[in-house]
Design a protein around this motif. Structure first.
Motif, PDB file in Angstrom:
ATOM      1  N   SER A 127      68.476  13.840  80.756  1.00 53.78           N
ATOM      2  CA  SER A 127      69.685  12.969  80.127  1.00 53.78           C
ATOM      3  C   SER A 127      69.521  11.654  80.177  1.00 53.78           C
ATOM      4  CB  SER A 127      70.981  13.607  80.204  1.00 53.78           C
ATOM      5  OG  SER A 127      71.156  14.815  79.881  1.00 53.78           O
ATOM      6  N   LEU A 181      74.966   9.678  70.360  1.00 52.65           N
ATOM      7  CA  LEU A 181      75.098   9.898  71.782  1.00 52.65           C
ATOM      8  C   LEU A 181      76.304   8.537  72.073  1.00 52.65           C
ATOM      9  CD1 LEU A 181      71.605  10.158  72.724  1.00 52.65           C
ATOM     10  CD2 LEU A 181      73.261  11.875  72.978  1.00 52.65           C
ATOM     11  N   SER A 216      78.056   2.967  72.162  1.00 57.46           N
ATOM     12  CA  SER A 216      76.963   3.620  71.439  1.00 57.46           C
ATOM     13  C   SER A 216      76.159   2.583  70.811  1.00 57.46           C
ATOM     14  CB  SER A 216      77.762   4.399  70.316  1.00 57.46           C
ATOM     15  OG  SER A 216      78.443   5.402  70.607  1.00 57.46           O
ATOM     16  N   ILE A 264      75.437   8.794  79.807  1.00 51.52           N
ATOM     17  CA  ILE A 264      75.078   9.233  78.381  1.00 51.52           C
ATOM     18  C   ILE A 264      75.447  10.497  78.156  1.00 51.52           C
ATOM     19  CG2 ILE A 264      72.933  10.351  79.228  1.00 51.52           C
ATOM     20  CD1 ILE A 264      72.750   8.226  76.102  1.00 51.52           C
ATOM     21  N   ALA A 294      69.034   8.546  78.061  1.00 55.85           N
ATOM     22  CA  ALA A 294      69.839   7.265  78.015  1.00 55.85           C
ATOM     23  C   ALA A 294      69.236   5.982  78.273  1.00 55.85           C
ATOM     24  CB  ALA A 294      70.684   7.456  79.560  1.00 55.85           C
ATOM     25  N   ARG A 321      71.495   5.016  70.056  1.00 57.20           N
ATOM     26  CA  ARG A 321      72.492   5.868  70.524  1.00 57.20           C
ATOM     27  C   ARG A 321      73.289   6.643  69.414  1.00 57.20           C
ATOM     28  NH1 ARG A 321      74.003   3.821  76.334  1.00 57.20           N
ATOM     29  NH2 ARG A 321      72.096   4.059  77.126  1.00 57.20           N
ATOM     30  N   ALA A 327      77.984   6.339  75.854  1.00 53.61           N
ATOM     31  CA  ALA A 327      78.370   5.944  77.224  1.00 53.61           C
ATOM     32  C   ALA A 327      79.652   5.481  77.593  1.00 53.61           C
ATOM     33  CB  ALA A 327      76.975   4.959  77.632  1.00 53.61           C
ATOM     34  N   SER A 369      68.664   3.152  75.236  1.00 59.93           N
ATOM     35  CA  SER A 369      69.375   1.946  75.790  1.00 59.93           C
ATOM     36  C   SER A 369      68.551   0.808  74.839  1.00 59.93           C
ATOM     37  CB  SER A 369      69.268   1.473  77.245  1.00 59.93           C
ATOM     38  OG  SER A 369      67.716   1.251  77.603  1.00 59.93           O
TER      39      SER A 369
END
Lengths: 185, 548
Positions: free
Chosen positions: B223, B342, B333, B369, B227, B337, B344, B231
């Protein structure tokens, strides 16, 4: 009518009722003006800031004729500079003074200021970390002081109150802030 | 207060500090020696050895002096730190003002069983926002941390045996799959590097000294790689590669007038593409590896009134933040992401941010993440106080022109100047009729392209801009290609301001400013061009003495 999406509702409980509503007229103006002598202080400060460009503008027409620059350019530059001086020394302090309002209530401080962009600020008394007064040479000559209100995030200033008034206000805010202190950030 | 209440750090501090300074200086010196040896032979090597000895002696002496004059301890309700042999410094930090406590240890310190304690105090990111107690044994660091985060409570929490803990790493599993020790063991077994991620385990300390841990979330390596890949770092690498290729192409492209250079250029184009791709892979790879190393073995646990995180491969870092010190929660996001659904989650606290190193992101990361769907369940376990984001609404449709017009016009003018002026100054235009005809087309196309891109991003910014409040908190959303949601407790907003320009006044719009305390630059959250009546409603919501 303020939508439930703004206040009073949440993702989980959309059925909650609206807590507050507001209209343009609710953006109430704080009650107090600054001391009128602040206009003199601002004019002096602005005058000091433009004194060098002003001197250049005054001698520029003479220099321009010696350097062969057309007279109308020198005149336009001089007129532009004089316009700036009239604005920053004559007009802006008057507008700032009219716009500047403040009010210290038991639970909050409200400030309203701005020359072109007007800003209204609310500082809850519980968020005040400390308060102090300060004065520069011009303010000292005029018997005026600024009151600085510090929160953990930033500093807010109520400018140009008489020395006694500023000291009283500083003590009053300090007392009100202590009463409402919640012990931290 | 007597100095006897205070204590020194571990004597090995002198070694650790000297080694750090020397490792940085010697690399440079070695390079000088190599160049010198090539010219002057053995003399340079001798000189280098003497210089190294001298620098080592000075460094060690300075480190010893610094160590011997550095004293720390908890006196009454204050953390007291005395330091400095030349300029004496006495610092007293009330325990009640401690915002968070970090324990950090780089590789060298870890080998020696030492760690640094970094105390975060409120200070808006200034240098004094941190107090560092360097190089003390890990057990002492844990005890000191227990003292500091318990506020005025003087007793140190009893250290519990590892078997009593209920914590379990659960990977990305939400609360639906309740944390199970067996599942945790399986997850750990599936991750061959997981044993390295346990800071205290590595150093032989107790696994989880706090018995109050109620939930722990561990982020597996896979993960973390995702992440890092999603990014903004790979995008930056891509832009760097494109920029580099563009520059090189310009160099080659300007020299294609004769046949021989033309051949070279035709061969260089594939090489250029290849080097661009290689650059992207290398720069992107380094950026991704750095991010993964920084977040390696990330764990976050909720321990009573505190959130604790640990992460880091080279420098292991444990952060402890009292929940009541959290100023804002941000669910973000990034553009990539968003594509993969996804998100964070990070928190803003008063102390963290522009610290002496680059660890601020780790310091504030709550969930590096997870799938967007899992944000709410994980928040429910880790930070139920901020689980619920108020429902938001968009800024009004007529605000769109405020978002678009000014930035687009400015961009069009800037492009006109940037492209038009060099074209006008080009002497070739005076002689070539074809070029003179093409100029207006080039100019128009450039201006339209730049203005179009800016207008599109501004429309997206307008679509993303939103706000909403419930009884306790306000939510603000913003973004262009990414999407960011911020939740701020009403009691954490330091001041609120409504700003209006003359144009906004005419359109009944205003910009809302919410000032919070944060070590990072992101401490004022804005909602641009919202309806004035909505702004007033928010002001009334915030005011302790509302109008209505």
């Amino acid at each position: 009518m303020i939508s439930c999406a703004i206040v009073g509702c949440s993702e989980r409980a959309p059925e909650q009722t609206v807590l507050y509503t507001g209209t343009m007229s609710d953006l109430q103006t704080p009650a107090n003006h600054l001391d009128p002598r602040v206009k003199t202080a601002w004019r002096l400060e602005a005058g000091l800031a433009v004194i060098v460009p002003l001197m250049i503008a005054i001698v520029f027409p003479a220099l321009a004729s010696m350097m062969g620059i057309p007279g109308w350019i020198a005149l336009a530059a001089f007129a532009l500079m004089m316009g700036v001086v009239i604005l920053v020394v004559g007009i802006f302090p008057e507008i700032r003074y009219r716009r500047w309002r403040w009010e210290v209530r038991e639970e909050e401080i409200r400030l309203r200021e701005g020359l072109i962009i007007v800003t209204q600020t609310v500082i809850p008394m519980v968020r005040v970390q400390h308060v102090d007064t300060a004065q520069g040479p011009i303010m000292r000559a005029l018997g005026l002081s600024d009151v600085h209100i510090w929160t953990a995030a930033n500093k807010h200033t109520i400018p140009a109150l008489t020395d006694e008034h500023a000291a009283d206000l500083r003590d009053r805010i300090a007392t009100l802030a202590r009463v409402t202190d919640d012990g931290g950030l | 207060m007597a100095d006897s209440d205070l204590q020194r750090t571990h004597p090995l501090t002198v070694v650790v500090r000297s080694a750090k300074v020397l490792s940085q200086t010697l690399v440079g010196l070695f390079a000088v020696m190599v160049f010198g040896a090539a010219r002057d032979g053995g003399l340079a090597v001798l000189g280098f050895a003497a210089l190294v000895l001298l620098i080592s002696a000075i460094t060690a002496g300075s480190a010893w002096l610094t160590w011997s004059y550095f004293l720390y301890g908890i006196v009454g309700d204050d953390l007291v730190i005395q330091s400095g042999w030349l300029i004496k410094k006495h610092r007293s930090i009330p325990l009640a003002r401690v915002q968070g406590v970090d324990i950090r240890a780089d590789l060298f310190s870890r080998l020696m069983g030492l760690s640094d304690v970094v105390v975060q105090t409120a200070g808006g990111g200034s240098g004094d926002a941190e107090a560092k107690i360097g190089s003390i044994p890990l057990a002492s660091a844990e005890m000191l941390r227990a003292h500091l985060i318990s506020g005025k409570r003087r007793e140190v929490a009893a250290v519990a045996p590892a078997a009593t803990t209920t914590a379990a790493p659960v990977g990305d599993a939400g609360p639906e799959s309740a944390p199970q020790p067996a599942a945790a063991a399986a997850a750990a077994a599936s991750d061959p590097l997981s044993h390295m991620s346990d800071f205290r385990g590595m150093l032989g300390g107790d696994q989880h000294p706090e018995t109050e841990t109620v939930f722990e979330h561990a982020v597996p390596l896979s993960s973390l790689v995702v992440a890092a890949l999603t990014s903004n770092a790979p995008l930056v690498a891509l832009f760097a590669a494109v920029g580099f290729s563009g520059q090189v192409f310009q160099m080659f492209g300007s020299d294609t007038t004769d046949a021989a250079t033309s051949v070279v250029s035709s061969l260089a184009l594939p090489a250029l593409l290849l080097s661009g791709i290689l650059l992207f892979v290398v720069v992107g790879g380094i950026a991704v590896a750095t991010t993964v190393a920084r977040d390696f073995g990330f764990r976050v646990r909720r321990a009573g009134p505190r959130l604790e995180t640990e992460a880091g491969l080279m420098e292991r870092r444990m952060t402890s933040v009292p929940v009541r010190r959290i100023q804002a929660v941000i669910v973000e996001s990034t553009p990539l992401r968003r594509l993969f659904k996804l998100s964070a989650v990070r928190v803003n606290t008063a102390g963290f941010g522009r610290s002496e190193d680059n660890q601020s992101t780790t310091a504030s990361a709550l969930i590096p993440i997870t799938s967007s769907k899992q944000v709410r369940p994980l928040m429910h376990q880790l930070l139920p106080e901020a689980e619920q984001f108020p429902q938001t609404k968009q800024v009004p449709p007529h605000a769109l022109r405020f978002y678009v017009l000014l930035p687009t016009s400015l961009t069009a003018l800037a492009t006109l100047a940037a492209v038009g002026l060099p074209l006008a100054a080009n002497a070739a235009l005076q002689t070539s009729e074809a070029l003179a005809l093409a100029t207006p087309l080039i100019l128009t196309a450039s201006v339209l392209l730049a203005a179009g891109i800016v207008a599109t991003t501004r429309v997206l910014a307008w679509r993303a801009a939103g706000f909403g409040a419930d009884k306790n908190a306000i939510a603000v959303t913003y973004g262009v290609f990414g999407r960011y949601r911020v939740r701020i407790e009403r009691s954490r907003i330091q001041s609120l301001a409504i700003r209006q320009s003359p144009f906004q006044r005419h359109a009944g719009l205003a910009t809302l400013h919410l000032a919070t305390v944060s070590g990072s630059s992101e401490s004022v959250f804005r909602v641009r061009h919202m309806g004035l009546s909505d702004a007033v409603a928010i002001e009334n919501w915030y005011s302790p003495d509302p109008v209505v």
